[in-house]
Design a protein around this motif. Structure first.
Motif, PDB file in Angstrom:
ATOM      1  N   GLU A  54       0.864  -1.186   0.000  1.00  0.00           N
ATOM      2  CA  GLU A  54       0.000   0.000   0.000  1.00  0.00           C
ATOM      3  C   GLU A  54       0.900   1.236   0.000  1.00  0.00           C
ATOM      4  OE1 GLU A  54      -3.654   1.790  -0.148  1.00  0.00           O
ATOM      5  OE2 GLU A  54      -3.471  -0.379   0.148  1.00  0.00           O
ATOM      6  N   ASP A  55       0.481   2.229  -0.719  1.00  0.00           N
ATOM      7  CA  ASP A  55       1.186   3.518  -0.708  1.00  0.00           C
ATOM      8  C   ASP A  55       0.497   4.394   0.335  1.00  0.00           C
ATOM      9  OD1 ASP A  55       2.364   5.964  -1.136  1.00  0.00           O
ATOM     10  OD2 ASP A  55       1.926   6.047  -3.279  1.00  0.00           O
ATOM     11  N   TRP A  56       1.183   4.644   1.436  1.00  0.00           N
ATOM     12  CA  TRP A  56       0.636   5.470   2.509  1.00  0.00           C
ATOM     13  C   TRP A  56       1.088   6.922   2.407  1.00  0.00           C
ATOM     14  CZ3 TRP A  56       0.941   2.436   7.797  1.00  0.00           C
ATOM     15  CH2 TRP A  56      -0.054   1.457   7.805  1.00  0.00           C
ATOM     16  N   SER A  57       1.629   7.307   1.271  1.00  0.00           N
ATOM     17  CA  SER A  57       2.129   8.681   1.096  1.00  0.00           C
ATOM     18  C   SER A  57       1.046   9.716   1.371  1.00  0.00           C
ATOM     19  CB  SER A  57       2.673   8.873  -0.323  1.00  0.00           C
ATOM     20  OG  SER A  57       3.715   7.966  -0.583  1.00  0.00           O
ATOM     21  N   TYR A  58      -0.167   9.448   0.940  1.00  0.00           N
ATOM     22  CA  TYR A  58      -1.260  10.414   1.132  1.00  0.00           C
ATOM     23  C   TYR A  58      -1.569  10.635   2.614  1.00  0.00           C
ATOM     24  CZ  TYR A  58      -4.435   6.547   2.119  1.00  0.00           C
ATOM     25  OH  TYR A  58      -5.039   5.460   2.689  1.00  0.00           O
ATOM     26  N   ILE A  59      -1.259   9.639   3.440  1.00  0.00           N
ATOM     27  CA  ILE A  59      -1.487   9.771   4.886  1.00  0.00           C
ATOM     28  C   ILE A  59      -0.436  10.695   5.500  1.00  0.00           C
ATOM     29  CG2 ILE A  59      -1.523   8.510   7.083  1.00  0.00           C
ATOM     30  CD1 ILE A  59      -2.564   6.077   5.434  1.00  0.00           C
ATOM     31  N   ILE A  60       0.769  10.641   4.960  1.00  0.00           N
ATOM     32  CA  ILE A  60       1.893  11.422   5.481  1.00  0.00           C
ATOM     33  C   ILE A  60       1.873  12.863   4.961  1.00  0.00           C
ATOM     34  CG2 ILE A  60       4.434  11.560   5.462  1.00  0.00           C
ATOM     35  CD1 ILE A  60       3.221   9.361   7.242  1.00  0.00           C
ATOM     36  N   ALA A  61       1.246  13.101   3.817  1.00  0.00           N
ATOM     37  CA  ALA A  61       1.271  14.429   3.177  1.00  0.00           C
ATOM     38  C   ALA A  61       0.935  15.577   4.131  1.00  0.00           C
ATOM     39  CB  ALA A  61       0.353  14.445   1.964  1.00  0.00           C
ATOM     40  N   PRO A  62      -0.121  15.492   4.929  1.00  0.00           N
ATOM     41  CA  PRO A  62      -0.417  16.607   5.840  1.00  0.00           C
ATOM     42  C   PRO A  62       0.691  16.853   6.868  1.00  0.00           C
ATOM     43  CG  PRO A  62      -2.315  15.142   5.649  1.00  0.00           C
ATOM     44  CD  PRO A  62      -1.161  14.466   4.978  1.00  0.00           C
ATOM     45  N   PHE A  63       1.381  15.802   7.278  1.00  0.00           N
ATOM     46  CA  PHE A  63       2.472  15.937   8.237  1.00  0.00           C
ATOM     47  C   PHE A  63       3.581  16.820   7.682  1.00  0.00           C
ATOM     48  CE2 PHE A  63       6.757  14.335   9.182  1.00  0.00           C
ATOM     49  CZ  PHE A  63       6.848  14.666  10.522  1.00  0.00           C
ATOM     50  N   TRP A  64       3.988  16.563   6.450  1.00  0.00           N
ATOM     51  CA  TRP A  64       5.089  17.334   5.871  1.00  0.00           C
ATOM     52  C   TRP A  64       4.742  18.808   5.789  1.00  0.00           C
ATOM     53  CZ3 TRP A  64       9.842  15.896   5.730  1.00  0.00           C
ATOM     54  CH2 TRP A  64      10.129  14.538   5.740  1.00  0.00           C
ATOM     55  N   LYS A  65       3.533  19.101   5.345  1.00  0.00           N
ATOM     56  CA  LYS A  65       3.115  20.503   5.239  1.00  0.00           C
ATOM     57  C   LYS A  65       3.092  21.166   6.613  1.00  0.00           C
ATOM     58  CE  LYS A  65       0.527  19.639   1.053  1.00  0.00           C
ATOM     59  NZ  LYS A  65      -0.761  19.278   0.501  1.00  0.00           N
ATOM     60  N   ALA A  66       2.611  20.450   7.617  1.00  0.00           N
ATOM     61  CA  ALA A  66       2.541  21.014   8.969  1.00  0.00           C
ATOM     62  C   ALA A  66       3.931  21.257   9.539  1.00  0.00           C
ATOM     63  CB  ALA A  66       1.745  20.078   9.884  1.00  0.00           C
ATOM     64  N   LYS A 119       8.087   7.870  -1.649  1.00  0.00           N
ATOM     65  CA  LYS A 119       6.855   7.206  -1.229  1.00  0.00           C
ATOM     66  C   LYS A 119       7.022   6.686   0.199  1.00  0.00           C
ATOM     67  CE  LYS A 119       4.963   7.465  -5.322  1.00  0.00           C
ATOM     68  NZ  LYS A 119       3.757   8.239  -5.549  1.00  0.00           N
ATOM     69  N   PHE A 120       5.910   6.636   0.901  1.00  0.00           N
ATOM     70  CA  PHE A 120       5.883   6.015   2.225  1.00  0.00           C
ATOM     71  C   PHE A 120       5.120   4.715   2.053  1.00  0.00           C
ATOM     72  CE2 PHE A 120       4.541   5.843   6.794  1.00  0.00           C
ATOM     73  CZ  PHE A 120       5.811   5.849   7.343  1.00  0.00           C
ATOM     74  N   GLY A 121       5.849   3.607   2.004  1.00  0.00           N
ATOM     75  CA  GLY A 121       5.250   2.344   1.615  1.00  0.00           C
ATOM     76  C   GLY A 121       5.018   1.386   2.766  1.00  0.00           C
ATOM     77  N   LEU A 122       3.955   0.620   2.650  1.00  0.00           N
ATOM     78  CA  LEU A 122       3.632  -0.476   3.558  1.00  0.00           C
ATOM     79  C   LEU A 122       3.711  -1.760   2.752  1.00  0.00           C
ATOM     80  CD1 LEU A 122       2.277  -1.901   6.082  1.00  0.00           C
ATOM     81  CD2 LEU A 122       0.124  -1.454   4.911  1.00  0.00           C
ATOM     82  N   ILE A 123       4.447  -2.718   3.261  1.00  0.00           N
ATOM     83  CA  ILE A 123       4.518  -4.034   2.658  1.00  0.00           C
ATOM     84  C   ILE A 123       4.289  -5.038   3.780  1.00  0.00           C
ATOM     85  CG2 ILE A 123       5.882  -5.634   1.253  1.00  0.00           C
ATOM     86  CD1 ILE A 123       7.262  -2.186   1.668  1.00  0.00           C
ATOM     87  N   THR A 124       3.396  -5.974   3.566  1.00  0.00           N
ATOM     88  CA  THR A 124       3.128  -6.999   4.570  1.00  0.00           C
ATOM     89  C   THR A 124       3.021  -8.352   3.874  1.00  0.00           C
ATOM     90  OG1 THR A 124       1.670  -7.694   6.376  1.00  0.00           O
ATOM     91  CG2 THR A 124       0.626  -6.609   4.506  1.00  0.00           C
TER      92      THR A 124
END
Length: 170
Positions: free
Chosen positions: A106-118, A159-164
């Motif tokens: 899963e690409d979790w980049s969209y979850i991290i995006a607000p963090f970078w801006k903040a 990208k901030f990736g999740l692999i399981t």
């Protein structure tokens, strides 16, 4: 918890039914050995989760990132003292080679995006800028690296990736 070398963990084979690596993979100089160790300490039927910073997957027909992308990653690596990065697909390939099953990504980049801006916004206050200037070179270098990360993130390189996956039963 125990501090240990992730490339040579002090645990017996098949020790854990869940092996979780969070923001560690990007620090590993040997991604294959890293995955081998995660796999080694997982019990048969155990789950492995890797959540890590990666570069984008290569497109069909591409053999490498562009020179511009490689230069940006090299700057980030120098600033954060990181080895070469890999893609989420590279991790998937390593896990498949180990015989992992039920591989999900899963690409979790969209979850991290607000963090970078903040983080960037909070660092632009007068007090934050003054604190950065007083804190010394290594902190300034880290702030510079964050701007580089943001640039890579905005252009889709980082990208901030999740692999399981599951380690197969023996």
């Amino acid at each position: 918890f125990q501090v240990a070398d992730a490339l040579d963990m002090p645990f017996s084979d098949n020790s854990f039914d869940l092996v979780w690596s969070l923001e560690s993979g990007e620090h590993m100089p040997d991604k294959k050995k890293f995955v081998d160790e995660l796999f080694r300490v997982a019990t048969p039927g155990g789950r492995i989760l890797i959540v890590t910073w990666c570069h984008r997957d290569l497109e069909e027909g591409e053999t490498s990132l562009t020179k511009k992308e490689e230069r940006l990653l090299a700057k980030i690596n120098r600033a954060y003292y990181l080895p070469r990065w890999c893609s989420v697909q590279d991790y998937v390939d390593l896990l498949e080679a180990k015989g992992a099953t039920d591989i999900k990504r899963e690409d979790w980049s969209y979850i991290i995006a607000p963090f970078w801006k903040a983080v960037i916004k909070s660092s632009l206050s007068l007090g934050s800028v003054w604190g950065l200037l007083r804190s010394g070179f290594s902190t300034l270098r880290g702030a510079y690296a964050m701007l580089l990360m943001l640039r890579g993130f905005k252009v889709g390189l980082i990208k901030f990736g999740l692999i399981t996956c599951t380690k197969p039963e023996t």
